[in-house]
Design an enzyme around this catalytic site. Sequence first.
Site, PDB file in Angstrom:
ATOM      1  N   LYS A 119       0.856  -1.196   0.000  1.00  0.00           N
ATOM      2  CA  LYS A 119       0.000   0.000   0.000  1.00  0.00           C
ATOM      3  C   LYS A 119       0.889   1.242   0.000  1.00  0.00           C
ATOM      4  O   LYS A 119       1.870   1.282   0.741  1.00  0.00           O
ATOM      5  CB  LYS A 119      -0.895  -0.036   1.238  1.00  0.00           C
ATOM      6  CG  LYS A 119      -1.954   1.057   1.301  1.00  0.00           C
ATOM      7  CD  LYS A 119      -2.836   0.917   2.547  1.00  0.00           C
ATOM      8  CE  LYS A 119      -3.935   1.966   2.581  1.00  0.00           C
ATOM      9  NZ  LYS A 119      -4.810   1.845   3.773  1.00  0.00           N
ATOM     10  N   SER A 146      -9.934   2.193   2.810  1.00  0.00           N
ATOM     11  CA  SER A 146      -9.027   2.879   1.934  1.00  0.00           C
ATOM     12  C   SER A 146      -8.046   1.956   1.186  1.00  0.00           C
ATOM     13  O   SER A 146      -7.462   2.372   0.189  1.00  0.00           O
ATOM     14  CB  SER A 146      -8.209   3.889   2.737  1.00  0.00           C
ATOM     15  OG  SER A 146      -7.340   3.219   3.640  1.00  0.00           O
ATOM     16  N   SER A 159     -10.316   0.165   7.135  1.00  0.00           N
ATOM     17  CA  SER A 159      -9.679   0.233   5.811  1.00  0.00           C
ATOM     18  C   SER A 159      -9.016  -1.048   5.324  1.00  0.00           C
ATOM     19  O   SER A 159      -8.597  -1.123   4.175  1.00  0.00           O
ATOM     20  CB  SER A 159      -8.642   1.355   5.792  1.00  0.00           C
ATOM     21  OG  SER A 159      -9.279   2.600   5.676  1.00  0.00           O
TER      22      SER A 159
END
Lengths: 493, 95
Positions: free
Chosen positions: A78, A161, A185
């Site tokens: 990420k 997210s 998330s």
Amino acid sequence: MTELTHLSMAEALDGLRKKDFTATELTGAYVAAVEAARPLNAFIVETPEIALRQAKEADARYAAGTARPLDGMPLGIKDLFCTEGVQTTAASRILKGFIPPYESTVSGNLFRDGAVMLGKLNLDEFAMGSANITSHFGPVISPWSGKDPAGASRKLVPGGSSGGSAASVAGRFAIAATGTDTGGSIRQPASFVGIVGLKPTYGRCSRWGIVAFASSLDQAGPMTRTVRDAAIMLGSMAGFDAKDSTSVDLPVPDYQSFLTGDIRGLRVGIPREYRVDGMPAEIERLWQQGIDWLKAAGAVPVEISLPHTKYALPTYYIVAPAECSSNLARYDGVRFGQRVEGKDLQEMYENTRAAGFGAEVRRRILMGTYVLSAGYYDAYYLKAQKVRARIAEDFQKAYALCDVILTPTAPSTAFAIGEKQDDPIAMYLNDVFTVPASLAGIPGISVPAGLGSDGLPLGLQILGRPFDEGTVLKVAEVMEKAAGPQPLPPYAG
Amino acid sequence: MSLDKATVAKIAHLARIKVPEEDQEHLAQELNKILGWVEQLSEVDTSGVQPMTSVVAQTLRQRADVVSDGGYPDTVVANATDAAEHFFSVPKVVE
């Protein structure tokens, strides 16, 4: 070669040990899959040269008999984790071009154990969002949108997210990925795309080198295709780090050793307050199905009460913006990131931050600034921190009566890009079931449990006691087995 | 509690984000909606409750007060938009 990208991490590690294929072959297959998946917009930066170099090193270790726990596993990272020498943006314009001169502890731990980096994954800007639509680099398209996701008339969100992480693991162009979870998330996108997502206990994985959003909530965790893979990956990610003052100095157990399948006598708490108004009947049904599965495996369902559940979201939307407004004060155009000039220092700051932050990030910074400002601190921030104590206390009391808690992960299946965008609160409600555990700092996992009537994945969430990820994983694996093999998304590499 | 356009301008300044005047009204409405929604926290009885300040019960560690890192100024300023020698430069602040 395509079938190589359909192996779980445990299967791929086994294949490498048995020399069925090489790490270079495996990584080569993934590099091609990443390239083919570009229309999904899941990666911000691809790093095939790094990946192939790391794979070659892994092959040398396999040949020498010195292979490491994750040797040759092609992961997506990420883009909230700082990676040495590779652009890290948090999907924000303000960090475009930022090349960290250091490695985050968690990504460093993964590479120490032999993992291969395919690239940096897209996310909501500064991890603020539940649909991966706030990224400066554009939205991520879910592999569930269709065989040709980018050409689909209704492009689905992968959740957020950690949307790039979710899309790449589900779409078979990363074997697993790192995620971070502040209010859901990791778990909500895992539910939206039908993969496993584990948010460990606060303090279990170091936050050092992860771009900070809300420091009392942020926690890194694995996003994988199976529960076993989550156990393997957490073992590498977790561990004490003196560089994070909230890192907890506890030994990291062998998480795979918990996967015994034996949950006889284990008490599974069913919180009555999670039956929220307007919850779709299919989610209610799936939840009941989950209870039945665990019961059939010998667990004992217990009704519990978490009375302050309905206050978790409003509490979160004071605490998280407050911490974000403070954390994001560092983006001033001076030491790193983009700068927009002004007539003086003040105006340079204001111009830089106006140009650098997107609408959602700006909204949260302003909200946070307001609730921390003179005259409102007690009414909002202090009050929220007190309610947060109540929410944590609810869980403490519940764990006197049960060992784990079972809930749905999200209140719906994935929606389409463009939906729920006019009303921030409607978007915030996505995290209604995940936020309470974040506020309390306890571990939680989302496991794919079935499909909704629209043919899209739905997950169930298992929460555990602090630092009892082992039991959480054990129950999750039992549920994964009971649910049986889950269908692949229409786009799967 | 209601937040008006002037308050938006004020907090935008505190946050050092330039918010064009034409956005202020809309932002005030959005923030008011969120504030109205979080207002429900007033229903919770928190008398005698200590605000949560630490997620995991632990005492902060101490370490010896010695230099444990550093000595690479080039790296420190490598990402600055405007670095002169080993300094970060900004627009002039004193006349």
